[in-house]
Design a protein around this motif. Sequence first.
Motif, short mmCIF file in Angstrom:
data_model
loop_
_atom_site.label_atom_id
_atom_site.label_comp_id
_atom_site.label_asym_id
_atom_site.label_seq_id
_atom_site.Cartn_x
_atom_site.Cartn_y
_atom_site.Cartn_z
N GLU A 1 0.81 -1.22 0.00
CA GLU A 1 0.00 0.00 0.00
C GLU A 1 0.84 1.27 0.00
OE1 GLU A 1 -4.25 -1.49 1.80
OE2 GLU A 1 -3.18 0.08 2.87
N GLU A 2 2.11 1.12 0.38
CA GLU A 2 2.99 2.29 0.33
C GLU A 2 3.78 2.33 -0.96
OE1 GLU A 2 5.15 1.59 3.91
OE2 GLU A 2 3.46 2.20 5.17
N CYS A 3 3.36 1.47 -1.88
CA CYS A 3 3.99 1.39 -3.21
C CYS A 3 5.41 0.82 -3.17
CB CYS A 3 3.96 2.75 -3.91
SG CYS A 3 3.15 2.62 -5.50
N LYS A 4 5.74 0.17 -2.06
CA LYS A 4 7.05 -0.49 -1.98
C LYS A 4 6.95 -1.85 -2.67
CE LYS A 4 8.60 1.44 2.41
NZ LYS A 4 8.23 1.23 3.81
N PRO A 5 8.00 -2.25 -3.38
CA PRO A 5 7.96 -3.54 -4.08
C PRO A 5 7.76 -4.70 -3.11
CG PRO A 5 9.94 -2.30 -4.68
CD PRO A 5 9.28 -1.55 -3.57
N PHE A 6 7.00 -5.67 -3.54
CA PHE A 6 6.76 -6.88 -2.74
C PHE A 6 7.24 -8.09 -3.54
CE2 PHE A 6 4.22 -10.60 -1.69
CZ PHE A 6 4.24 -10.60 -0.31
N LEU A 7 8.17 -8.82 -2.97
CA LEU A 7 8.68 -10.01 -3.65
C LEU A 7 7.85 -11.23 -3.25
CD1 LEU A 7 10.80 -11.55 -5.34
CD2 LEU A 7 12.13 -11.79 -3.25
N ALA A 8 7.20 -11.82 -4.24
CA ALA A 8 6.39 -13.00 -3.95
C ALA A 8 7.22 -14.25 -4.19
CB ALA A 8 5.15 -13.01 -4.86
N SER A 9 7.39 -15.03 -3.15
CA SER A 9 8.01 -16.33 -3.32
C SER A 9 7.34 -17.24 -2.31
CB SER A 9 9.52 -16.26 -3.05
OG SER A 9 9.74 -15.90 -1.72
N GLY A 10 7.05 -18.45 -2.70
CA GLY A 10 6.23 -19.17 -1.74
C GLY A 10 6.03 -20.63 -1.94
#
Length: 338
Positions: free
Chosen positions: A40-49
């Motif tokens: 929500e703060e426009c920071k990148p989110f790395l999806a790994s899972g």
Amino acid sequence: MGPKARQAYLLASLLAVTFPAGLHASAGFIRAHGGKFVDEECKPFLASGVNTWELMEVAAGAVESKKVQLSNGQETDVVQWTLATAAANSLTVMRMFAHGVHPDFPLQIAPGEYNEKAFKALDYILDEASKLGIRVIMTLGDNWVGADSKPIYSSWSISAEESEDPDAFFSDPKCKQDYKNHIKKMVNRKNTRNKRLYKDDPTIFAWDLMNEPRCDCFPEEFPPPEYMTSCRPECAHKLQAWVAEMSSYLKAQDPKHMVTVGEEGFWGPGAKREHANPGNGWASLTGQNFTANMNLPTIDFAAVHLWPDNWEASASSGSMTGQLAIGLPGIANTQKVP
Ligand SMILES: *[C@@H]1O[C@H](CO)[C@@H](O)[C@H](O)[C@H]1NC(C)=O
């Protein structure tokens, strides 16, 4: 990530962004923006899972393995162990079947009639995931046999069950309405543990419309009979129309969460990259059309399932090694994750 984790069902981002992510490090809902996942703060989110099948059943105590034994001899809850192991390996997202796998433990027992024990299990998993900073992709139903599946919805709708078209599910009005009712039920579910509505819970990374939706316009034996060739375009069209209709319904009911299809990610017949499909031709006969799905405004990101052993080797190999990769429109392709 260790080799053990790699062997597991992986959900790995194709994005080359390295950023410590998770609910603790990232704020609020995750969305796709400018070819990246951002918080929500426009920071990148790395999806790994990680991908799981039967966590709901396990959490509900409906299958035996509710406890797992650790190397120190202690027993622990499988849900907590799964999530804690994921967190310890810096995984940030868990895909979960938010529906039954076994026919005898469905989430939805009959149209509009739900198994509260199963729902409470989902509540528990979401609440635990939230505490550990893992976001969850929730799959709403299954293409395959079992509970909460295409055959079950068809059996609830006399028209679909009686139809000669094995995939009347995708166009039958009653089946479609039942599926929409289920979507509505899911997004409005109030978590009995943390009192959040599912649609307001940032722990949910995205909704997955259905696990591996296909219009099986050909029987299980391969190659398909010749007459099936003529039903391919209609079959693909039906499946694509269903994806468009259900995703837009879901977005209207829950505008905060991302939506993805849940398909394996095959290219349709005649697609430029059809050669990248696995196998010797069957994949493009499944009605999936990766291009069409990527173009839908109501689909936020694409995912591909990778079953290297099953798809490359003979059908009798019996291997159950699978992987999953996700990407964003514009950059996703069928390249394998390491
Ligand atoms: C797949 O979708 C694309 C984009 O909508 C379309 O041009 C193409 O004809 C479709 N392929 C099939 C086999 O339906």
